[in-house]
Each structure stands twice: as C-alpha cells, then as structure tokens.
Write a protein that holds these residues in place. Structure first.
Motif, PDB file in Angstrom:
ATOM      1  N   THR A 134      -4.157   3.144  -3.033  1.00 13.58           N
ATOM      2  CA  THR A 134      -3.889   3.864  -1.778  1.00 13.58           C
ATOM      3  C   THR A 134      -5.069   4.715  -1.334  1.00 13.58           C
ATOM      4  OG1 THR A 134      -2.881   5.635  -3.076  1.00 13.58           O
ATOM      5  CG2 THR A 134      -1.412   3.982  -2.131  1.00 13.58           C
ATOM      6  N   ARG A 135      -6.037   4.923  -2.226  1.00 14.61           N
ATOM      7  CA  ARG A 135      -7.147   5.806  -1.836  1.00 14.61           C
ATOM      8  C   ARG A 135      -8.320   5.038  -1.235  1.00 14.61           C
ATOM      9  NH1 ARG A 135      -6.904   9.416  -7.265  1.00 14.61           N
ATOM     10  NH2 ARG A 135      -4.635   9.483  -7.333  1.00 14.61           N
ATOM     11  N   LEU A 136      -8.130   3.735  -1.069  1.00 16.65           N
ATOM     12  CA  LEU A 136      -9.225   2.947  -0.517  1.00 16.65           C
ATOM     13  C   LEU A 136      -9.330   3.170   0.991  1.00 16.65           C
ATOM     14  CD1 LEU A 136      -8.832  -0.487  -2.371  1.00 16.65           C
ATOM     15  CD2 LEU A 136     -10.261   1.471  -2.983  1.00 16.65           C
ATOM     16  N   ALA A 137     -10.534   2.948   1.497  1.00 16.18           N
ATOM     17  CA  ALA A 137     -10.776   3.051   2.932  1.00 16.18           C
ATOM     18  C   ALA A 137     -10.368   1.747   3.608  1.00 16.18           C
ATOM     19  CB  ALA A 137     -12.252   3.339   3.173  1.00 16.18           C
ATOM     20  N   TYR A 168       0.085   5.842   4.941  1.00 17.98           N
ATOM     21  CA  TYR A 168      -1.162   5.077   4.971  1.00 17.98           C
ATOM     22  C   TYR A 168      -1.306   4.214   6.227  1.00 17.98           C
ATOM     23  CZ  TYR A 168      -1.173   6.976   0.386  1.00 17.98           C
ATOM     24  OH  TYR A 168      -1.132   7.881  -0.626  1.00 17.98           O
ATOM     25  N   ALA A 169      -0.474   4.513   7.225  1.00 17.48           N
ATOM     26  CA  ALA A 169      -0.612   3.822   8.509  1.00 17.48           C
ATOM     27  C   ALA A 169      -2.027   3.965   9.073  1.00 17.48           C
ATOM     28  CB  ALA A 169       0.442   4.338   9.496  1.00 17.48           C
ATOM     29  N   PRO A 170      -2.634   5.156   8.970  1.00 17.49           N
ATOM     30  CA  PRO A 170      -3.998   5.276   9.507  1.00 17.49           C
ATOM     31  C   PRO A 170      -4.987   4.328   8.825  1.00 17.49           C
ATOM     32  CG  PRO A 170      -3.050   7.456   9.111  1.00 17.49           C
ATOM     33  CD  PRO A 170      -2.094   6.461   8.525  1.00 17.49           C
ATOM     34  N   LEU A 208       0.884  -1.167   0.000  1.00 13.08           N
ATOM     35  CA  LEU A 208       0.000   0.000   0.000  1.00 13.08           C
ATOM     36  C   LEU A 208       0.919   1.213   0.000  1.00 13.08           C
ATOM     37  CD1 LEU A 208      -3.075   0.760   0.217  1.00 13.08           C
ATOM     38  CD2 LEU A 208      -2.693   0.997   2.680  1.00 13.08           C
ATOM     39  N   MET A 209       1.179   1.746  -1.173  1.00 13.53           N
ATOM     40  CA  MET A 209       2.275   2.701  -1.344  1.00 13.53           C
ATOM     41  C   MET A 209       1.971   3.673  -2.467  1.00 13.53           C
ATOM     42  SD  MET A 209       5.864   1.398  -0.610  1.00 13.53           S
ATOM     43  CE  MET A 209       6.072   0.916   1.092  1.00 13.53           C
ATOM     44  N   PRO A 210       2.464   4.887  -2.324  1.00 14.15           N
ATOM     45  CA  PRO A 210       2.416   5.800  -3.470  1.00 14.15           C
ATOM     46  C   PRO A 210       3.553   5.442  -4.433  1.00 14.15           C
ATOM     47  CG  PRO A 210       3.481   6.890  -1.640  1.00 14.15           C
ATOM     48  CD  PRO A 210       3.111   5.500  -1.170  1.00 14.15           C
ATOM     49  N   ASN A 211       3.785   6.280  -5.422  1.00 12.08           N
ATOM     50  CA  ASN A 211       4.819   6.008  -6.438  1.00 12.08           C
ATOM     51  C   ASN A 211       6.219   6.347  -5.911  1.00 12.08           C
ATOM     52  OD1 ASN A 211       2.879   5.153  -8.195  1.00 12.08           O
ATOM     53  ND2 ASN A 211       2.827   7.041  -9.387  1.00 12.08           N
ATOM     54  N   VAL A 212       6.752   5.433  -5.103  1.00  5.50           N
ATOM     55  CA  VAL A 212       8.081   5.625  -4.504  1.00  5.50           C
ATOM     56  C   VAL A 212       8.987   4.463  -4.915  1.00  5.50           C
ATOM     57  CG1 VAL A 212       7.270   7.007  -2.546  1.00  5.50           C
ATOM     58  CG2 VAL A 212       7.266   4.489  -2.390  1.00  5.50           C
TER      59      VAL A 212
END
Lengths: 543, 543
Positions: free
Chosen positions: B90-93, B115-117, B64-68
């Motif tokens: 990554t935009r999922l709840a 995205y830890a939260p 679960l990551m952005p473009n890194v």
C-alpha cells in the motif's frame, strides 16, 4: 519434479530433530535412553544393516515387538531404505503371524525375544523370509526359546559395520508405501492397510495439533506401536521434538510409576487403557494436566467426568486402521463451558469433526441400490454409514484390489460404522454396522444402551448385543463386568437403565461376567457373545 | 489422481473452521467482527462476484488494502475461484502500482478508499484491468478522490446476488499458484514471487507450530497482509481456529489499546514494529505471555532482553518473500536456560534452523567459478550464502524465467544473504550480500557492528554502511537515531562500541539522524545512506 517440491516424508522429522535438539531425550526405556542424536545414529545403523541383508526399495520388513526403542527406530530405519514397515500385532498366534508374513512376503523379520515362541515354529516354512533377527531387551524377559536359523540383533547390526555410504533422508515419491498395518478383523483374514509417506507426514502434523504436542511433550506408550503405527505418534513426537517413554505392558502399576517419574504429559489409548489407569491401585489426583487421547469406542460421559475431576484432559478421537488411526476429533467448543458437567461430557463423547489435515466426515444413506453417496440429514437421529476420504485415508489394501474397490465404493472409504450427524456438524458413532439391533422394526444403538448401563456406579464395563426374541425379532441384552469390591444385582442395573433410555431400548436381561471377550487390541468382541446367544437359531438376523 | 489423495490447499482451513467453530470470532475490526460462519459467507459472496466479473482460473486479482477484513476475505475468495491473489504494497507510488498491475495483467483491482488517490490516475491506462472496485471502511478515512470507472464494493457484490451455484472448496492441482507477492527490492523492478496452494498450506501448519497457535490465539495484525500474505498467517490462524484482530496503521497507541481490549496473545512484525511497541507511551508490563514473532533483521540481544522482562515471548524467525515469509526459526534449546541473560539473548538473536515443514538451511561458499554448492564449515566464523529449498520456497518469479533460473542456481534458492553456521547447526545472518564491508581485505559484518552500537542504552536505531577510505578501501560508518529524551554524543557511542568489537570493525564515525531511511515494509534502506557517502566515487566497491 519441480525444484521447489520436496516429497513429504516423516523421515524429515528425525533428520531435523537430530540437528536441532541432538542432546534432548528422544526415547526413554527403563533406565536407558536415546537422545535425538543417538536415535538418529541407531536408525542409520539399522538402515545399513537392512541394506546389507539385501533389503531393497519396496521390500516388506516385519517387526514383532512391544513398545520398545527398537520398534520406534524401525519406524525410521525401514523407510530410510525405502522399504515398507509391517508392525505385527504381538498378541497374534503363530498361524496368524505366519499368514501375515506370507501375505506381505516379508524378507526380514525382527522379533523381540519375548515372542520367540510365536515365531520359532515358522522356521523353514516361509520361502520369502531370508533373515530372522532376535532382539533382547534388558527390561524384557530372558529368551526361553531358540529361533532356528536366526541371528541376534547385535550380530545383524555388525553386518554393516564397514558401510559408511551416506543415507538419503529423503524419498523419491511421497505416494510410496511407508507401512502396511494388518487389521485385526473379527472375521475373515486380516487385510493389509497401506500407508504412504505423504499420509504419515500429514497425519503426524494433525496429531500434533489435535493432542497439542510440542517439544515439552512427554508421551507414554500405552497404545501399541503396532496399532496404526501408534496413530502415527511414533513420527509425530519426533516432529514435535518431544520425549517418548516406552512401556512393555499396559498395567496400572508401571503406568502410574512412569507418569510420576517422567512427568508424562500425554498418552493415547483405547477406553480399556483408560479403565486400567483409572482403576489402578496407584491412581491419584494429578498436580498438572495430562492429555489422554482416546478412541476405539466412545467413552461414556461418566468416564469423561471422572477423569477430568482427577486432572486428565480428554481428547476424544475417532478413526480406523484404514485412516492412519484418528481421522476425526471431538473438538472443544467454548460454548460447552456453560453446560452442566453431564451435558458437557455428553458433547465430548461424540466423534466430532475431521482433523485439520483430513477431509470431511460424511454420514451417508446405507442400503442404496446404486453407488450414489447421499448424506443423511444432520438431525442427530437419522443413522447412516460414516465415510471418509483424503490424504489420511489408506491408499488401499495390499495385494487385494477387490477389497480396496469395495471399500472405496463411490470414491469414499466406507468405515462400516453407523452414526448420526448432529445439527452442529459433529458426528456421533451409534454402532459398528454389524452391531445394530433391530427390534420391532426400530433400530437400537447398542452404544446408547451401553452408555446407560455404564452410568451405573458399580459397572466397570458393558457390552450390549441383540438376542433372539419371539415377539420383536431381537431384543437387547447386556453383559456386565462390575468394578472390584462393588456389588449390584441385574435388577438394580435394569432399573437404573430404564430410568435413562426409552423402554424399548432397555435390555430385559443383564448377565454378570468376570470379564468380556476382547480382541488383542482391546475391542470387545461382541460376535463371541452373539455366537452363544444365537446358537440355536438358523440366522443371525430376525425381523 | 488416486482416490485417497486430496490436493493441499488453505481453502480447506476455512471450510473446516466454518463447520467446527461457526460462532467463534474469526476476525475483529474496530467495533465490528465476523464469526467463522460469517467469514465463510463473506468469502463465498466475494468469490461469486469475482466469477460474475469474469474472473477465470489462473487470472490475477489485485488488492491494494491495509489490514482489514476485506483483505483477509480475499485470501480465500480469490483462490476459491482458482484465481491468483496479488496483494500490493500500500505504500507504493502510482507508477510502481501501475508497473505491478501491468506485469501481472490483473483483470480486477480491489482498492481501499484510502488508496483511491494512488489508483485514480491509472484510469484507462491498463488494458487488462476490466474492473476496479473501491471498498470503504467505517473505521477508515472518508474517500477523498473518485476513481474513474470504478464500482463500489457493495454494487460489485450485488452483481452476483442471483448466483447460488455451489462453490468447490477444493482445487484440482496443489501446485497451482495461489498468490503472487512482489518483492520490494531496493534496486531494479520488483519480481513477482509465486506461491502455491501446497506451499501455503504447509507453511501455514509450520507457522502454527513455530508461533504455538491454537484456537485460543488472538492475533494482532501488526505485519502487513500484503507482505508474504502476512507470512501465511492469514491462512494459519483460520486453520488454528483463532481470532484475527485487524489494524489499519501500526502506531503504538492503537496497538496497546487492542492488546489490552482483546487479550492479544500473538503478533508478528519486523524489528521496527517491535521498536514501536516498546517505545509507545502506553507500553506497560504484561500480565500474561504475548508471543512476538519477529524477523527482517536480527533483534539485538538488548532488545530481546528488554522485551522478555516486560512479558513478551520472542520467537525469532528468518525468511524472505521467496520463502513464504519465515523459513527458519531460532528454536529454543533447554540448555540455554543455564546461560547468562546476555548469552541467552545472543543465542536467540540467531536465525536458527529450518522450520519443520521446510528443508534444510545451508550456508554455501560464494564466488565459486562453477555452480557447485559446497557447504562452508560449521565453525561460526566462515561466511557463505544462505540457500534454501523445498515446498516453502517459491515455485519461481512470475513471467521471469531468467531471474528464476538465476535464483535457483545449483537447485537451491539463493537468498543473497550472508551468514555463518555455528557448530550446533544454527545459522546466523551476518549480512545482506550487498552490505558486506570489505576493509583492508577483511570482511566486516555490518549487523555485528550495528548490534554493538544498539547495545548503547541511548540508541534506538542504527545502520552501518561501508564508506570510502583512502587506506583501507572501505571503513564502517554508523548512522544512529537516539531514543526520545535521551542524549549521547558520537564520541560516547564510539567509545562504547570499541569496548565490544574488534578495533578494525569499529566505525570511526557516527552520524546522528532524526530518522533512518526505510522501505515501505520497514527495512532500513542502506543504499540511500550509501548514495550520499559514495557520491564522489566512481565505483561503490574499493578494495
């Protein structure tokens, strides 16, 4: 087979380009041309005629043709009926052609009228050969000899005129053989190298990346199509949607005329082709880049420099008939930009690294008693044999399981070529296995000596072999062809070479020749030179 | 398996580039970067850590990551241990992520601290999930929430520090699953689309040809890597030897900064990305060509024209998650050069033809009572469903044989998209199946209406849906977002549209909105608009 799998085949390239770019020129020959749509139709017509002539899946269909549209169409028409294309070297003699046709049991032979004299004597001698088709070419010579029991191409094609059954532009198994290419070995009988649909598909995509082809490519056929199916370029250009310009004979005048007339962007060829282009009267500075993909023997740094100055971009590749043509490429590295032109050209003369669709290139120890493949250190000096593997290596020699097994000892294909691996992973060919000179216990690379000789400005071509020597066992001797209008004595050349390589590697003798003996594909035949020099010796190896 | 076969896998791309171009930048992120050699090492270290964490061949590993760079490394590290990469949107709840992790039984989850939260509330709820790894990024936000029972990435990697066993950069079966990508369907639960090593390899080569990548490519990550593995571009750029520039969030300012700083040559994105770039304050004329490969919905002729004027080269592609991203491309034809700019842009807005590595695109009749696939006439007007097939179509939905069977009715993958085939063979998307408006028995393509609305100079974005109508069953209604600083009334826009399309297709209502509802990947969610308009009706279809 799962729903989502489509078997890989170059057939899909033409099916696609005929749909996407129907009106774009696919192939140009003299004053005539075919669009992709016309090529597609021509291929379907030929496929139907082959089928009407009784060609069944797996049958071998032989072609004896120069680089003409008919030969290009065969690259799709024969696989379209699931048959196997055998493109025969046009420079072979009647007996050599006979041997190949017999070995592969070809049922159909299509021959350009120019080669009627080669095949006419075979009438009635080949029981498998049911149909001989003779094709004339408005840009070729008039037929001079009748081939007994043959049909003209037009009549052959008319034989399927009623056939409108749809053709399947797909195959059932990508591992099926698409072509057999006979190697022009210098000794012994040729071996039939089997290419698969999968390998041809992948190597085509590899050639596109390696030579940077796209729909704007205008490719000139200076490499024989019968040689590794033109390094798969017959298929690759169709995949890219580029235009192929045909050429019946590789001479400087016509080449330069076509380069200028059609705006040629790419051509492939052995160093001998490069020499022809560079030394043509019509040679001139280019006003754009023309990619020359070359292989067969490493071009000398001198040649590379000379061509780049004129506007050519050199892509140096390496491979064998057994690897669908090019397997490795001397891929450009940005850091080479900082080298002197001479150093840079030396880097570019290496055979490099595997293409993206190929497996690794390995250099392994020779003369091990077991079959273990052990990599030599990547130190740029330890010699070993070049071995290769994967989708772009042949599936075997046709009807020759013993040779196949021997070639794949240890699971990798043994090239018979010797080379080194540099610390950066790039390999460099040092010699064909049989051309190593062992002098006083030291290995001498004839390629290295040849490059030193070639760096003399008056030298056009050079070949170096080992000759008998009472003291050292062997010593190098150079055979040299001078450039037209140039003069140089053996002593000048020897002095030049001694300034460039270690004394023990320098030839002590230079012989000037009018021309070097060559195979039909342009490789220098060192064995002929050796033959003469070793005539009085009982063995060819002294040490 | 025969000696000459090598199973196709994108792993070979990194193995090769790390050998050939070890010191070339493979990935850049803010002020840091990895060369190909460093990327290779990073991948091996991560593969070993995954193995040490008990990951076995076939296991699912979620990210679960952005473009890194960490997300890019995962594209090689997970397959290197023969596991399956599940890159989650990554935009999922939290609940949506939970559903996916449960459905694929992921054993390891690697999450960017941002995205830890999202994942913190899942602690203890997923019995299969043995390891949760949290990665921080110097260019990302500080972690604000602790993830219970998680390990930091550095500690996770240290877990394999003693491991020096060699890793096999090869796979046993190219048909094995390399990744599962969950579709962000607008209704129902997401489906897990399975990609194979073979498909990923071939589609990567296809992307290289389609977007013209080579070792000089500098690719900016404006498309999410979790979306179809970035259309296979994560693998393709490594095959080409180009540089990938990371980007945590798609905003105009940072995009233009990176374009200028790194000399970006290529980027991919949905039309919404294109809009962001074009409307950024920093937007400026380019001094070189920048290839923008775009898909998701046809760009309007207006947008295409506007971008080309600024120096962008538009490559318009079409595909779905089920087709590894792009399957077709609107391939340029030389004859389009003679068209007016407007006509030319209209040609370029079509979805085009299958890429070279794909099978055909077909448009087949819908609503047949049997499963027979019958092509509609290629007349540019008869609508049908777009179906696709072959190596670059998924092998199925994970753990969902019923949906898989339904999707492959008749042996071809059913896109659910409606379109027409033009006489030249190019297909044009007319509508997502569910978005067709049936008004007075006539089908209306909402895309066509949207393009008419978008051609008004003040309009930034538009969505058209069918709304209930007493007389006609449905009628089109347009929702519009205006460009900043621009003004236009509903009446202006309606008058503009009526001049461009048939009266029965013209909306009778335009509603101005501050923004349109969108999915996390930027697709406009028409069902939300429809929801509101149809609230008082019992059914969503009237006729």
């Amino acid at each position: 087979m799962e729903t989502w799998i489509t078997e890989l085949t170059p057939l899909s390239f033409l099916h696609r380009s005929a749909t996407v770019l129907p009106d774009k020129p696919a192939v140009v020959h003299g004053t005539s041309s075919w669009t992709f749509h016309e090529l597609f139709d021509a291929v379907e017509r030929r496929a139907r005629a082959l089928r009407a002539a009784g060609v069944r899946p797996g049958d071998r269909v032989a072609y004896l043709m120069p680089n003409v549209p008919e030969m290009l169409a065969a690259h799709f028409a024969v696989p379209l009926v699931e048959a196997v294309l055998v493109a025969v070297n046009t420079r072979l003699a009647t007996d050599e052609v006979r041997w190949i046709l017999e070995h592969c049991s070809a049922t159909v032979l299509v021959v350009d009228a120019e080669y009627a004299p080669t095949v006419a004597p075979l009438a009635g001698l080949l029981p498998h050969l049911r149909t001989v088709v003779v094709a004339t070419d408005p840009h070729g010579p008039e037929p001079t000899v009748d081939v007994p029991d043959s049909v003209w191409l037009d009549d052959f094609l008319a034989g399927a005129d009623g056939d409108t059954a749809p053709l399947q532009w797909a195959i059932a198994d990508e591992r099926a053989t698409i072509a057999i290419n006979y190697t022009s070995g210098t000794t012994g009988r040729p071996k039939g190298v089997m290419y698969t649909h999968r390998g041809a598909y992948l190597n085509s995509l590899g050639q596109i990346q390696t030579s940077a082809h796209d729909a704007d490519s205008v490719y000139l056929w200076t490499l024989p199509m019968f040689h590794c199916n033109g390094w798969c370029t017959a298929w690759a250009l169709v995949a890219a949607g580029g235009t192929q310009v045909c050429l019946r004979e590789v001479r400087g005048g016509p080449i330069w005329q076509l380069i200028d007339r059609h705006g040629v962007t790419h051509l492939n060829g052995a160093p001998t082709v490069v020499t022809t282009i560079m030394n043509a009267e019509q040679a001139h500075q280019l006003d754009r880049s023309l990619v020359v993909t070359t292989a067969g023997a490493p071009p000398s740094p001198t040649t590379i420099l000379q061509m780049e100055t004129m506007g050519f971009t050199i892509v140096h590749v390496y491979g064998l008939t057994e690897t669908y043509g090019p397997y490795s490429v001397c891929q450009w590295k940005d850091e080479w930009q900082d080298l002197t032109p001479e150093e840079r050209a030396r880097m570019q003369s290496r055979q490099g690294v595997a293409m993206v669709v190929a497996d690794r290139v390995r250099i392994v120890e020779t003369n091990r008693s077991d079959d273990e493949l052990v990599d030599v250190p990547a130190d740029g000096t330890t010699m070993g044999e070049i071995v290769m593997r994967g989708n772009t290596v042949m599936k075997g020699y046709y009807d020759d399981p013993d040779s196949t097994a021997a070639a794949f000892t240890g699971g990798w294909f043994h090239s018979g070529d010797l080379g080194v691996q540099h610390p950066d992973g790039y390999v460099e060919l040092r010699d064909r296995a049989k051309d190593v000179i062992v002098s006083g216990g030291e290995n001498i690379s004839t390629v290295e000596v040849e490059q030193a000789v070639l760096s003399h400005p008056a030298v056009l071509e050079a070949a170096v072999i080992g000759v008998p020597d009472e003291k050292w066992g062997e010593r190098p001797k150079a055979f040299v062809v001078l450039r037209p209008e140039q003069q140089a004595g053996a002593d000048d050349i020897l002095a030049h070479v001694r300034g460039r390589i270690a004394r023990y590697k320098s030839p002590r003798e230079v012989e000037l020749l009018a021309e070097l003996p060559k195979t039909s594909t342009g490789k220098i035949q060192k064995f002929e030179l050796r033959e003469k020099e070793w005539a009085s010796e009982g063995s060819r190896i002294r040490g």
